[in-house]
Design a protein around this motif. Structure first.
Motif, PDB file in Angstrom:
ATOM      1  N   ILE A   1       6.304   0.153 -11.406  1.00  0.00           N
ATOM      2  CA  ILE A   1       5.950   0.356  -9.859  1.00  0.00           C
ATOM      3  C   ILE A   1       4.371   0.998  -9.611  1.00  0.00           C
ATOM      4  N   THR A   2       4.110   1.987 -10.590  1.00  0.00           N
ATOM      5  CA  THR A   2       3.134   2.730 -10.144  1.00  0.00           C
ATOM      6  C   THR A   2       1.666   1.998 -10.245  1.00  0.00           C
ATOM      7  N   PRO A   3       1.686   1.119 -11.425  1.00  0.00           N
ATOM      8  CA  PRO A   3       0.416   0.380 -11.585  1.00  0.00           C
ATOM      9  C   PRO A   3       0.017  -0.660 -10.612  1.00  0.00           C
ATOM     10  N   ARG A   4       1.063  -0.866  -9.741  1.00  0.00           N
ATOM     11  CA  ARG A   4       0.946  -1.868  -8.670  1.00  0.00           C
ATOM     12  C   ARG A   4       0.799  -1.636  -7.207  1.00  0.00           C
ATOM     13  N   CYS A   5       0.675  -0.255  -7.113  1.00  0.00           N
ATOM     14  CA  CYS A   5       0.380   0.461  -5.792  1.00  0.00           C
ATOM     15  C   CYS A   5      -0.666   1.587  -6.004  1.00  0.00           C
ATOM     16  N   PHE A   6      -0.975   2.235  -4.978  1.00  0.00           N
ATOM     17  CA  PHE A   6      -1.851   3.445  -4.814  1.00  0.00           C
ATOM     18  C   PHE A   6      -1.322   4.542  -3.875  1.00  0.00           C
ATOM     19  N   VAL A   7      -1.504   5.903  -4.042  1.00  0.00           N
ATOM     20  CA  VAL A   7      -0.852   6.967  -3.440  1.00  0.00           C
ATOM     21  C   VAL A   7      -1.891   7.540  -2.989  1.00  0.00           C
ATOM     22  N   ASN A   8      -1.733   8.078  -1.589  1.00  0.00           N
ATOM     23  CA  ASN A   8      -2.466   8.685  -0.709  1.00  0.00           C
ATOM     24  C   ASN A   8      -2.999  10.273  -1.656  1.00  0.00           C
ATOM     25  N   ALA A   9      -4.106  10.511  -1.916  1.00  0.00           N
ATOM     26  CA  ALA A   9      -4.357  11.743  -2.239  1.00  0.00           C
ATOM     27  C   ALA A   9      -5.840  12.437  -1.681  1.00  0.00           C
ATOM     28  N   PRO A  10      -5.476  13.420  -0.713  1.00  0.00           N
ATOM     29  CA  PRO A  10      -6.809  13.866  -0.149  1.00  0.00           C
ATOM     30  C   PRO A  10      -7.623  14.591  -1.227  1.00  0.00           C
TER      31      PRO A  10
ATOM     32  N   TYR B   1      -9.370  17.295  -2.266  1.00  0.00           N
ATOM     33  CA  TYR B   1      -9.225  18.679  -2.399  1.00  0.00           C
ATOM     34  C   TYR B   1      -8.010  18.799  -3.062  1.00  0.00           C
ATOM     35  N   GLU B   2      -6.737  18.308  -2.485  1.00  0.00           N
ATOM     36  CA  GLU B   2      -5.485  18.273  -3.202  1.00  0.00           C
ATOM     37  C   GLU B   2      -5.331  17.400  -4.357  1.00  0.00           C
ATOM     38  N   LEU B   3      -5.821  16.183  -4.640  1.00  0.00           N
ATOM     39  CA  LEU B   3      -6.042  15.821  -5.867  1.00  0.00           C
ATOM     40  C   LEU B   3      -6.596  16.469  -6.980  1.00  0.00           C
ATOM     41  N   LYS B   4      -7.880  17.159  -6.724  1.00  0.00           N
ATOM     42  CA  LYS B   4      -8.680  17.897  -7.417  1.00  0.00           C
ATOM     43  C   LYS B   4      -8.120  19.004  -7.655  1.00  0.00           C
ATOM     44  N   ASN B   5      -7.505  19.817  -6.916  1.00  0.00           N
ATOM     45  CA  ASN B   5      -7.038  21.303  -7.190  1.00  0.00           C
ATOM     46  C   ASN B   5      -5.520  21.405  -7.402  1.00  0.00           C
ATOM     47  N   ARG B   6      -4.901  20.301  -6.953  1.00  0.00           N
ATOM     48  CA  ARG B   6      -3.309  20.266  -7.318  1.00  0.00           C
ATOM     49  C   ARG B   6      -2.546  19.078  -7.927  1.00  0.00           C
ATOM     50  N   TYR B   7      -2.916  18.001  -7.422  1.00  0.00           N
ATOM     51  CA  TYR B   7      -1.890  16.887  -7.961  1.00  0.00           C
ATOM     52  C   TYR B   7      -2.508  16.087  -9.074  1.00  0.00           C
ATOM     53  N   LEU B   8      -3.966  16.424  -9.532  1.00  0.00           N
ATOM     54  CA  LEU B   8      -4.708  15.468 -10.594  1.00  0.00           C
ATOM     55  C   LEU B   8      -3.700  15.428 -11.761  1.00  0.00           C
ATOM     56  N   ASP B   9      -3.107  16.482 -12.374  1.00  0.00           N
ATOM     57  CA  ASP B   9      -2.218  16.290 -13.447  1.00  0.00           C
ATOM     58  C   ASP B   9      -1.270  15.251 -13.345  1.00  0.00           C
TER      59      ASP B   9
ATOM     60  N   GLU C   1       1.951   6.208   1.452  1.00  0.00           N
ATOM     61  CA  GLU C   1       1.107   7.349   2.303  1.00  0.00           C
ATOM     62  C   GLU C   1       2.319   8.625   2.674  1.00  0.00           C
ATOM     63  N   PRO C   2       2.819   9.024   1.501  1.00  0.00           N
ATOM     64  CA  PRO C   2       3.740  10.176   1.847  1.00  0.00           C
ATOM     65  C   PRO C   2       3.080  11.519   1.969  1.00  0.00           C
ATOM     66  N   HIS C   3       3.511  12.493   2.788  1.00  0.00           N
ATOM     67  CA  HIS C   3       2.834  13.503   2.947  1.00  0.00           C
ATOM     68  C   HIS C   3       3.547  14.960   2.044  1.00  0.00           C
ATOM     69  N   SER C   4       4.456  14.349   1.400  1.00  0.00           N
ATOM     70  CA  SER C   4       5.084  15.440   0.551  1.00  0.00           C
ATOM     71  C   SER C   4       5.634  14.850  -1.010  1.00  0.00           C
ATOM     72  N   GLU C   5       5.613  15.472  -1.798  1.00  0.00           N
ATOM     73  CA  GLU C   5       6.069  14.793  -2.980  1.00  0.00           C
ATOM     74  C   GLU C   5       7.313  14.470  -3.221  1.00  0.00           C
ATOM     75  N   ASP C   6       8.407  14.949  -2.382  1.00  0.00           N
ATOM     76  CA  ASP C   6       9.447  14.375  -2.164  1.00  0.00           C
ATOM     77  C   ASP C   6       9.636  13.019  -1.689  1.00  0.00           C
ATOM     78  N   ASP C   7       8.747  12.987  -0.594  1.00  0.00           N
ATOM     79  CA  ASP C   7       8.640  11.673   0.089  1.00  0.00           C
ATOM     80  C   ASP C   7       8.084  10.696  -0.966  1.00  0.00           C
ATOM     81  N   LEU C   8       7.167  11.107  -1.964  1.00  0.00           N
ATOM     82  CA  LEU C   8       6.803  10.184  -2.918  1.00  0.00           C
ATOM     83  C   LEU C   8       8.014   9.643  -3.729  1.00  0.00           C
ATOM     84  N   TRP C   9       8.678  10.592  -4.325  1.00  0.00           N
ATOM     85  CA  TRP C   9       9.857  10.300  -5.161  1.00  0.00           C
ATOM     86  C   TRP C   9      10.701   9.145  -4.112  1.00  0.00           C
TER      87      TRP C   9
END
Length: 268
Positions: A8-17, A19-27, A245-253
């Motif tokens: 699934i992940t190669p076939r879509c994108f996920v919203n990432a503001p 600063y959140e991508l850079k400082n929290r979610y990149l890994d 476009e989930p606004h929490s990690e739980d909603d992403l899963w």
């Protein structure tokens, strides 16, 4: 991430503001092969150096991850009648567009920002200013082989998008359907939009809500008719880019599990 989501992940994108991508979610994105739609809202376009943007772009490329960009939209008036506000809006959008060269995104999403109860009283003036704004952005995107997507937010009908996209008259100017905004703001079903805007459909923003406010829930946790939408896409041979476009990690899963269970992405 469970192996069942790896198709699934190669076939879509996920919203990432940004600063959140850079400082929290990149890994997290790198570990699970999640492709970001990088949000450029706020002050990042003024505060961050070009080297910072290049660093993240290089990391994504090294991990074979594509991306899309989401241009800023808060406080902007791309069709403003006040020339100073219009100039400030265009300058910020230009800053976002300059990052196309660095990130080489599949698309750059912008909000059309038309509200009938405001600009409807000055439709012709708004249309002239907005069309010039988007024409300039379209030129920058086209030079970099990037698609300019115009997203719905507070628009209550497809009329403004249809008019602007017709005026732009380019394969690189497309429509981004945000299904959550339809329910929470427009209060109109997708059936009122896609039969008209299908010729321009280039991207989907997928999130869910209960129809009362823009909750950005995981797919299947609200009331939106995702099956009906994807059936329409399949019947009409439409293959837009897809952004979650989930606004929490739980909603992403939740969203990934929903797509795994329903196999909706197999239709696009």
């Amino acid at each position: 991430m469970e192996a069942k989501y790896k198709h699934i992940t190669p076939r879509c994108f996920v919203n990432a503001p940004w600063y959140e991508l850079k400082n929290r979610y990149l890994d997290l994105f790198l570990q699970h092969g999640i492709q970001p739609e990088i949000g450029l809202e706020g002050l990042c376009l003024y505060e961050e150096s070009e080297d910072e943007f290049k660093k993240i772009a290089h990391t994504l490329k090294n991990n074979r991850l594509s991306c899309t960009l989401h241009a800023p939209f808060f406080d902007l008036a791309p069709g403003a009648l006040d020339p100073k506000i219009l100039d400030a809006s265009r300058n910020k959008l230009r800053k976002a567009a300059r990052l196309i060269t660095i990130f080489q995104p599949k698309s750059m999403v912008c909000h059309l920002n038309f509200e009938e109860n405001k600009q409807g009283y000055k439709w012709n003036e708004w249309l002239l200013a907005a069309s010039e704004t988007w024409q300039e952005l379209l030129g920058i995107a086209t030079e970099q082989d990037c698609i300019l997507m115009l997203e719905n937010t507070y628009e209550t009908s497809p009329d403004a998008h249809e008019t602007v996209l017709t005026k732009l008259d380019s394969e690189n100017a497309r429509f981004c359907l945000d299904v959550g905004h339809l329910m929470s703001f427009a209060k109109t079903p997708w059936q009122n939009w896609l039969p008209i805007l299908s010729p321009w459909l280039g991207q989907l923003h997928l999130h869910d809500n209960n129809g009362e406010k823009d909750q950005h829930l995981g797919l299947g946790l609200g009331k939106f008719d995702f099956k009906g939408l994807f059936d329409f896409l399949a019947v009409n041979n439409l293959h837009p880019l897809v952004t979650l476009e989930p606004h929490s990690e739980d909603d992403l899963w939740h969203a990934l599990e929903y797509l795994h269970r329903t196999k909706l992405l197999d239709q696009v």
